[in-house]
Design a protein around this motif. Structure first.
Motif, short mmCIF file in Angstrom:
data_model
loop_
_atom_site.label_atom_id
_atom_site.label_comp_id
_atom_site.label_asym_id
_atom_site.label_seq_id
_atom_site.Cartn_x
_atom_site.Cartn_y
_atom_site.Cartn_z
N THR A 307 0.85 -1.19 0.00
CA THR A 307 0.00 0.00 0.00
C THR A 307 0.89 1.24 0.00
O THR A 307 1.85 1.33 0.76
N ASP A 308 0.53 2.19 -0.86
CA ASP A 308 1.35 3.37 -1.09
C ASP A 308 0.89 4.51 -0.19
O ASP A 308 -0.30 4.83 -0.12
N CYS A 309 1.84 5.14 0.50
CA CYS A 309 1.47 6.16 1.49
C CYS A 309 0.89 7.42 0.85
O CYS A 309 0.10 8.13 1.48
N ASP A 310 1.27 7.73 -0.38
CA ASP A 310 0.75 8.92 -1.05
C ASP A 310 -0.58 8.65 -1.74
O ASP A 310 -1.55 9.38 -1.55
N GLN A 311 -0.62 7.59 -2.53
CA GLN A 311 -1.84 7.28 -3.28
C GLN A 311 -2.86 6.57 -2.40
O GLN A 311 -4.07 6.75 -2.54
N GLY A 312 -2.37 5.70 -1.50
CA GLY A 312 -3.26 5.02 -0.57
C GLY A 312 -3.89 3.77 -1.11
O GLY A 312 -4.72 3.15 -0.44
N GLY A 343 -3.20 5.38 3.16
CA GLY A 343 -4.08 4.21 3.08
C GLY A 343 -3.29 2.96 3.42
O GLY A 343 -2.17 2.76 2.92
N THR A 344 -3.85 2.12 4.28
CA THR A 344 -3.07 1.02 4.87
C THR A 344 -3.83 -0.29 4.82
O THR A 344 -5.01 -0.35 5.16
N ALA A 345 -3.14 -1.35 4.40
CA ALA A 345 -3.65 -2.71 4.51
C ALA A 345 -2.48 -3.64 4.80
O ALA A 345 -1.39 -3.47 4.24
N PHE A 346 -2.72 -4.60 5.68
CA PHE A 346 -1.68 -5.54 6.10
C PHE A 346 -1.85 -6.85 5.32
O PHE A 346 -2.88 -7.52 5.45
N LEU A 347 -0.84 -7.19 4.52
CA LEU A 347 -0.91 -8.33 3.63
C LEU A 347 -0.22 -9.54 4.24
O LEU A 347 0.88 -9.43 4.79
N THR A 348 -0.84 -10.70 4.09
CA THR A 348 -0.25 -11.97 4.54
C THR A 348 -0.48 -13.00 3.44
O THR A 348 -1.63 -13.26 3.05
N ARG A 349 0.59 -13.56 2.93
CA ARG A 349 0.48 -14.53 1.84
C ARG A 349 0.16 -15.92 2.41
O ARG A 349 0.78 -16.36 3.38
N VAL A 350 -0.78 -16.59 1.80
CA VAL A 350 -1.06 -17.99 2.14
C VAL A 350 0.01 -18.82 1.43
O VAL A 350 0.16 -18.76 0.21
N ALA A 351 0.78 -19.58 2.18
CA ALA A 351 1.98 -20.25 1.68
C ALA A 351 1.69 -21.09 0.44
O ALA A 351 0.66 -21.77 0.34
N ASP A 352 2.63 -21.01 -0.51
CA ASP A 352 2.59 -21.82 -1.73
C ASP A 352 1.37 -21.55 -2.60
O ASP A 352 0.93 -22.41 -3.37
N THR A 353 0.80 -20.35 -2.47
CA THR A 353 -0.34 -19.97 -3.30
C THR A 353 -0.17 -18.51 -3.74
O THR A 353 0.75 -17.81 -3.29
N ASP A 354 -1.09 -18.06 -4.59
CA ASP A 354 -1.14 -16.64 -4.92
C ASP A 354 -2.31 -15.96 -4.22
O ASP A 354 -2.76 -14.90 -4.62
#
Length: 422
Positions: A307-312, A343-354
């Protein structure tokens, strides 16, 4: 088997969730809330280990709390570590200590508790670094970064989640020769100090590359690699985000490392394979790269998502040259069309997937497929209300924990457990 979440961004601090048997998408009927437990304020995400949930908060008793990026609020109150039963939310024990605040955005602690073996380590906003016994909260040792090291408290508080590796604990302290300090994790004794720099806000991390284990410290002026055992410097690449806001952990994909900061600061670094060395590949510019602040981007398969701090918005970036592949506000504020500041979002990848679990500042848990070609929505569920204020809007700025096929998320009023089992 349940996977523990012993600290910030998970067991490997890479934002990857490796547990099996979780949902493939958020069902239309929503998700089951297992429990809700009242807590007080803070930005620190929970940690979950062996059926215990560790949550760090601030119980204000006096003073006026306000959010002004350039002004410190002066409060009286207690920082508290509360430990709950993961299955029920019932309190097992609580450790509290008086802690006057003089920081901006004073909701509470920033640092997720770090659990290692029989100890849990906490770093409060004013620099109280403490080791407690996991079983009952008995104090093992404590250090004050402010008093013991004469360190200046950053305007937004100490934020570098403590890192435990082998026998040492690392955190950013700040000052001449002590930008980062290594402590004996069992006694709190200082083992070494390194780097002339302010503390900044980024947690240290460890990578293995070029035939060496490297401790990565992102300070307000550089990304620097050190020998974890001695603090000896291997390499350093300059980067200077505005207002000393080095926050997001530099992330690695193959031979590349991406470091990002607010405004238009970002740098792609190539790591040498034959020795602990590195060189700059390209720099961030106004309309390329992604300039992250509060949430660390995820770097996978040649693409940086953040997430980009300027564009959000959530932006996907080609690691080869920094060009933007796509962007969307779905992850941060779905009704937005132009921009949303920080604008903020916390991303967590599910292992071995997209597939990714995305916790937005609006309090929604989303699942989405993220690839170089675009963002595919896989459903969302409103977990809790945004309770903090930022630039005139309500937000949740706290990274959740994922363990036992459950997501644990907090705001300034409660911590919630939501079932993710398939």
């Amino acid at each position: 088997m349940a996977d523990n979440w012993p600290g910030w961004m998970g067991p490997s601090r890479d934002g990857v969730y490796r547990e099996k048997g979780i949902i493939d998408e958020v069902p239309a009927e929503g998700l089951k809330v297992k429990w809700r437990t009242p807590i007080a304020g803070g930005y620190a995400g929970p940690a979950v280990v062996d059926g215990r949930v560790f949550v760090f908060d601030y119980q204000k008793t006096a003073g006026e709390a306000f959010n002004n990026p350039g002004e410190r609020a002066n409060l009286q109150g207690q920082e508290r570590l509360t430990v709950l039963e993961a299955g029920s939310g019932k309190q097992l024990w609580q450790y509290a200590y008086n802690c006057p605040y003089s920081i901006s955005y004073p909701a509470g602690p920033r640092c997720t508790p770090t659990v290692d073996g029989g100890h849990v380590y906490i770093l409060g906003s004013e620099g109280d670094l403490q080791a407690l016994r996991v079983t009952d909260g008995e104090l093992v040792w404590k250090r004050s970064l402010k008093e013991d090291f004469s360190a200046e408290v950053p305007i937004w508080g100490f934020s570098a989640h403590p890192l435990v590796d082998s026998d040492l604990l690392y955190t950013m302290v700040g000052g001449d020769g002590q930008g980062i300090v290594a402590f004996d994790k069992l006694t709190g004794e200082v083992k070494w100090k390194a780097i002339d720099s302010a503390a900044g806000y980024c947690p240290p991390s460890i990578i293995e590359h070029g035939g060496a284990r490297q401790l990565i410290a992102y300070t307000p002026t550089s990304v620097t690699s050190l020998d974890p055992a001695t603090g000896k410097q291997y390499w350093s690449i300059p980067i200077e985000p505005s207002f000393e806001m080095s926050i997001a952990r530099p992330m690695v994909d193959g031979d590349l490392m991406y470091a990002s900061g607010i405004r238009t600061e970002a740098v792609m670094i190539e790591l040498a394979n034959d020795r602990p060395s590195a060189k700059e590949i390209w720099r961030g510019e106004p309309k390329n790269a992604v300039h992250s602040a509060n949430a660390t981007p995820i770097f996978a398969d040649g693409v940086v998502y953040g997430t980009d701090c300027d564009q959000g918005s959530l932006i996907a970036v080609d690691a080869k040259d920094g060009s933007r592949l796509w962007s969307t506000f779905e992850a941060t504020k779905p009704d937005e069309k132009r921009f949303i500041k920080h604008g903020t979002a916390f991303l967590t990848r599910v292992a071995d997937t997209d597939r990714y679990l995305i916790f937005s500042e609006t309090g929604d848990l989303q699942m989405a497929k993220l690839t170089a070609t675009g963002y595919e929505d896989l459903g969302r569920f409103h977990v809790l209300e945004p309770t903090s204020e930022c630039f005139g809007r309500s937000v949740v700025w706290s990274h959740p924990a994922y363990s036992g096929q459950t997501v644990f998320a907090r705001n300034d009023k409660e911590i919630v457990a939501v079932d993710l089992a398939k």
